[in-house]
Design a protein around this motif. Structure first.
Motif, PDB file in Angstrom:
ATOM      1  N   SER A 147       0.971  -1.181   0.085  1.00  0.00           N
ATOM      2  CA  SER A 147       0.074   0.066  -0.178  1.00  0.00           C
ATOM      3  C   SER A 147       0.857   1.221   0.207  1.00  0.00           C
ATOM      4  O   SER A 147       0.486   2.101  -0.496  1.00  0.00           O
ATOM      5  N   ASP A 148       2.290   1.021   0.393  1.00  0.00           N
ATOM      6  CA  ASP A 148       2.951   2.271   0.616  1.00  0.00           C
ATOM      7  C   ASP A 148       3.741   2.405  -0.795  1.00  0.00           C
ATOM      8  O   ASP A 148       4.812   3.161  -0.936  1.00  0.00           O
ATOM      9  N   HIS A 149       3.473   1.715  -1.889  1.00  0.00           N
ATOM     10  CA  HIS A 149       4.177   1.529  -3.095  1.00  0.00           C
ATOM     11  C   HIS A 149       5.421   1.182  -3.282  1.00  0.00           C
ATOM     12  O   HIS A 149       6.042   1.039  -4.088  1.00  0.00           O
ATOM     13  N   THR A 150       5.969   0.697  -2.188  1.00  0.00           N
ATOM     14  CA  THR A 150       7.201  -0.428  -2.275  1.00  0.00           C
ATOM     15  C   THR A 150       6.611  -1.685  -2.607  1.00  0.00           C
ATOM     16  O   THR A 150       5.421  -1.911  -2.919  1.00  0.00           O
ATOM     17  N   TYR A 151       7.667  -2.348  -3.107  1.00  0.00           N
ATOM     18  CA  TYR A 151       7.402  -3.546  -3.862  1.00  0.00           C
ATOM     19  C   TYR A 151       8.198  -4.708  -3.453  1.00  0.00           C
ATOM     20  O   TYR A 151       9.499  -4.578  -2.842  1.00  0.00           O
ATOM     21  N   THR A 152       7.827  -5.922  -3.763  1.00  0.00           N
ATOM     22  CA  THR A 152       8.895  -7.207  -3.440  1.00  0.00           C
ATOM     23  C   THR A 152       8.602  -8.083  -4.777  1.00  0.00           C
ATOM     24  O   THR A 152       7.451  -7.970  -5.216  1.00  0.00           O
ATOM     25  N   THR A 153       9.728  -8.717  -5.104  1.00  0.00           N
ATOM     26  CA  THR A 153       9.723  -9.386  -6.250  1.00  0.00           C
ATOM     27  C   THR A 153       9.789 -11.015  -5.911  1.00  0.00           C
ATOM     28  O   THR A 153      10.603 -11.411  -5.066  1.00  0.00           O
ATOM     29  N   LEU A 218      -7.355  -1.859   2.148  1.00  0.00           N
ATOM     30  CA  LEU A 218      -7.631  -2.037   1.004  1.00  0.00           C
ATOM     31  C   LEU A 218      -8.165  -0.548   0.458  1.00  0.00           C
ATOM     32  O   LEU A 218      -8.081  -0.100  -0.693  1.00  0.00           O
ATOM     33  N   SER A 219      -9.159   0.110   0.926  1.00  0.00           N
ATOM     34  CA  SER A 219      -9.618   1.375   1.019  1.00  0.00           C
ATOM     35  C   SER A 219      -8.745   2.599   0.567  1.00  0.00           C
ATOM     36  O   SER A 219      -8.981   3.378  -0.328  1.00  0.00           O
ATOM     37  N   GLY A 220      -7.379   2.222   0.994  1.00  0.00           N
ATOM     38  CA  GLY A 220      -6.277   3.332   0.913  1.00  0.00           C
ATOM     39  C   GLY A 220      -5.296   3.118  -0.352  1.00  0.00           C
ATOM     40  O   GLY A 220      -4.477   3.991  -0.591  1.00  0.00           O
ATOM     41  N   LEU A 221      -5.810   1.851  -1.152  1.00  0.00           N
ATOM     42  CA  LEU A 221      -4.802   1.712  -2.130  1.00  0.00           C
ATOM     43  C   LEU A 221      -5.045   2.819  -3.446  1.00  0.00           C
ATOM     44  O   LEU A 221      -6.060   3.166  -3.784  1.00  0.00           O
ATOM     45  N   THR A 222      -3.685   3.241  -3.840  1.00  0.00           N
ATOM     46  CA  THR A 222      -3.787   4.217  -5.017  1.00  0.00           C
ATOM     47  C   THR A 222      -2.884   3.904  -5.913  1.00  0.00           C
ATOM     48  O   THR A 222      -1.903   3.162  -5.658  1.00  0.00           O
ATOM     49  N   PRO A 223      -3.283   4.002  -7.179  1.00  0.00           N
ATOM     50  CA  PRO A 223      -2.408   3.800  -8.153  1.00  0.00           C
ATOM     51  C   PRO A 223      -0.839   4.328  -8.276  1.00  0.00           C
ATOM     52  O   PRO A 223      -0.778   5.496  -7.870  1.00  0.00           O
ATOM     53  N   LEU A 224       0.009   3.687  -8.609  1.00  0.00           N
ATOM     54  CA  LEU A 224       1.411   4.152  -8.844  1.00  0.00           C
ATOM     55  C   LEU A 224       1.432   5.239 -10.211  1.00  0.00           C
ATOM     56  O   LEU A 224       0.604   5.105 -10.873  1.00  0.00           O
ATOM     57  N   PRO A 225       2.366   6.126  -9.874  1.00  0.00           N
ATOM     58  CA  PRO A 225       2.774   7.171 -10.934  1.00  0.00           C
ATOM     59  C   PRO A 225       2.567   6.821 -12.284  1.00  0.00           C
ATOM     60  O   PRO A 225       2.200   7.381 -13.222  1.00  0.00           O
ATOM     61  N   ASP A 226       3.387   5.763 -12.485  1.00  0.00           N
ATOM     62  CA  ASP A 226       3.822   5.025 -13.852  1.00  0.00           C
ATOM     63  C   ASP A 226       2.473   4.577 -14.272  1.00  0.00           C
ATOM     64  O   ASP A 226       2.389   4.127 -15.657  1.00  0.00           O
ATOM     65  N   GLN A 227       1.485   4.398 -13.748  1.00  0.00           N
ATOM     66  CA  GLN A 227       0.370   3.625 -14.182  1.00  0.00           C
ATOM     67  C   GLN A 227      -0.543   4.746 -14.991  1.00  0.00           C
ATOM     68  O   GLN A 227      -1.567   4.330 -15.620  1.00  0.00           O
ATOM     69  N   GLU A 228      -0.305   6.068 -14.886  1.00  0.00           N
ATOM     70  CA  GLU A 228      -0.980   7.107 -15.454  1.00  0.00           C
ATOM     71  C   GLU A 228      -0.809   6.791 -16.979  1.00  0.00           C
ATOM     72  O   GLU A 228      -1.687   7.367 -17.800  1.00  0.00           O
ATOM     73  N   GLY A 229       0.331   6.194 -17.366  1.00  0.00           N
ATOM     74  CA  GLY A 229       0.699   6.215 -18.694  1.00  0.00           C
ATOM     75  C   GLY A 229       1.403   7.669 -19.275  1.00  0.00           C
ATOM     76  O   GLY A 229       1.689   8.578 -18.376  1.00  0.00           O
ATOM     77  N   PRO A 230       1.838   7.857 -20.757  1.00  0.00           N
ATOM     78  CA  PRO A 230       2.360   8.784 -21.002  1.00  0.00           C
ATOM     79  C   PRO A 230       1.768  10.213 -20.821  1.00  0.00           C
ATOM     80  O   PRO A 230       0.459  10.287 -20.911  1.00  0.00           O
ATOM     81  N   SER A 231       2.592  11.385 -20.676  1.00  0.00           N
ATOM     82  CA  SER A 231       2.025  12.703 -20.417  1.00  0.00           C
ATOM     83  C   SER A 231       2.189  13.529 -21.829  1.00  0.00           C
ATOM     84  O   SER A 231       1.602  14.400 -22.033  1.00  0.00           O
ATOM     85  N   ALA A 232       3.026  12.875 -22.715  1.00  0.00           N
ATOM     86  CA  ALA A 232       3.134  13.549 -24.377  1.00  0.00           C
ATOM     87  C   ALA A 232       3.276  12.385 -25.291  1.00  0.00           C
ATOM     88  O   ALA A 232       3.465  11.208 -25.123  1.00  0.00           O
TER      89      ALA A 232
END
Length: 481
Positions: A147-153, A218-232
């Motif tokens: 939920s804090d946008h860290t990840y594990t592989t 669960l309710s506090g999950l937010t998308p990662l910045p790179d999920q937004e897609g390209p800006s240009a």
């Protein structure tokens, strides 16, 4: 002695002996004929069994290697055929074919323990490599976010269930909390994955990510910045590339993905892969590509601020679509046309008004092929006129199979509904027909910058949030009052 009597007696004996010889020869001939008929019958029976076994092995292809019992059966069958072919010469041709199949699958089955690490879904240079079929025994490196946008592989089997993924994450994080496995889209839509869901990684949306978190987060999950897609947009990159080269490289990539799809994956997708515990990762990749190309068109148009440039973009996409149809790549052809039909693009009236009449006619012709009336009759007629290799419009084939499955019972009075199976088999035969001829890479004479074009079409960056695309569209051309 009376000579006449002697001759008569000899003649009588001779007649008797001749009759005996004829009767015995007749019996021998009958016996010989019956033996030949028996051998011919046995030969025909054995040939039918071998032909069926070879067709079965050909239909399963590399999936046989995952079933030791199947490989053992083929090895035992080959041993029997080798012995029989010494007597029945009519088996020799099939014995040679069976030997090739056995050698191939036996060698592959022995090396099956050496798992391959698959990175088909990463963002690295692996995307530029030629695609190979993803198999159930393969492993994948999978990023799972918190939920804090860290990840594990984690390293997980391709056909792993949601429960197994969650267990691996729990062990890796060393937590005692009960975690939920969640698919979070770029639009912040949450889907809690079921414990028995198979190959959860392959069903993610294009910019979707896997999250693992306790229920209270669960309710506090937010998308990662790179999920937004390209800006240009990337028009400055691909506007200098030939439309034909772009269509050619798209077709090459689509053919690789399509070739990796096993026919069984269509069945798993239709009947539910949870029942088979088998992956449909190759089919998922191919379907994802369709969505990606469709969204690429919408993304590029909605990120293009200049009216004149947007008109050029529409012309470019129509040209690419025309070349895709020329290359019999109906998958990308329909993806491009559907992208141009997306509400975020179709509402740009000022842009469409500037489009030359010739291109409007082309687009109208292409769009008519998507007419769903009369069960997509226009498209189906078009396909029947094409010779393989063909890259088909896969969503429609899957729709046909799903409609057949859900509209008909699998069992009637505890007996298999073979009519239903026949209809499903006919759909799968269409896929087999499309791939019955190899793809000819010489259909286009590429320019010098093919490596650049190839790299571009294999890593398209898109916005997959329809709400965001619609907002961009209204910024370009506000609603008229």
């Amino acid at each position: 002695m009376d000579t006449t009597n002697t001759v008569g007696l000899l003649q009588s004996e001779l007649d008797t002996f001749s009759l005996w010889c004829r009767n015995n020869c007749l019996d021998l001939n009958i016996t010989k004929t019956k033996e030949m008929e028996r051998l011919e019958y046995a030969l025909n029976c054995k040939r039918r069994v071998l032909i069926l076994a070879l067709r079965w092995a050909n239909a399963h292809t590399y999936l046989l290697q995952e079933e030791p019992a199947a490989v053992s059966f083929l090895e035992e069958l080959y041993g029997s055929v080798s012995n029989d072919s010494r007597i029945l010469r009519g088996l020799k041709d099939l014995a040679v074919d069976l030997e090739k199949v056995v050698k191939l699958h036996s060698e592959e089955a022995k090396s099956i323990k050496r798992k391959t690490l698959i990175r088909q879904f990463s963002n690295g240079e692996e995307r530029l490599q030629k695609k190979q079929p993803i198999k159930n025994q393969d492993d994948i490196l999978l990023k799972v976010y918190c939920s804090d946008h860290t990840y594990t592989t984690i390293r997980i089997a391709v056909a792993a269930t949601g429960r197994e993924v969650t267990s691996a994450v729990t062990d890796k994080l060393g937590t005692t909390d009960e975690l939920l496995l969640v698919h979070l889209s770029s639009a912040a839509e949450k889907q809690i994955l079921k414990p028995n869901d198979v190959s959860v990684f392959s069903t993610l949306s294009i910019n979707g990510r896997l999250f693992a978190c306790p229920r209270d987060q669960l309710s506090g999950l937010t998308p990662l910045p790179d999920q937004e897609g390209p800006s240009a947009g990337s028009m400055s990159t691909f506007e200098l590339m030939s439309s034909k080269d772009l269509a050619y490289q798209m077709t090459m990539f689509d053919w690789e993905l399509f070739s990796c799809v096993h026919e069984h994956e269509l069945l798993y997708h239709t009947f539910g892969r949870q029942s088979f515990r088998r992956t449909t990762a190759n089919l998922d990749l191919f379907l994802r590509r369709f969505n990606q190309v469709q969204l690429w068109v919408v993304t590029e148009v909605c990120l293009c601020n200049q009216l004149s440039k947007r008109v050029q973009l529409l012309k470019k996409f129509i040209k690419i679509a025309a070349h895709c149809r020329e290359f019999k790549n109906l998958n990308s052809f329909f993806a491009i046309i559907m992208g141009m039909s997306n509400p975020a693009v179709s509402r740009l009236s000022q842009t469409w008004e500037k489009l030359p009449t010739k291109f409007k006619k082309f687009y109208a012709e292409f769009e008519s092929m998507m007419d769903p009336s009369r069960n997509h009759r226009t498209y189906r007629i078009t396909v029947t006129k094409l010779e393989p290799p063909i890259i088909p419009f896969m969503p429609l084939l899957l729709k046909d199979m799903t409609f057949t499955h859900e509209g008909n019972k699998t069992f009637i009075d505890n007996m298999v509904n073979f009519e239903k199976m026949r209809i499903i088999a006919n759909t799968i035969r269409q896929v087999r027909h499309c791939r019955s001829q190899p793809f000819n890479p010489d259909i286009c004479q590429p320019n010098k910058n093919q490596a650049e074009v190839r790299g571009y079409v294999r890593k398209l960056c898109v916005i997959d949030n329809q709400r965001a695309l619609t907002q961009l569209s209204y910024r370009l051309e506000p609603r008229r009052t």
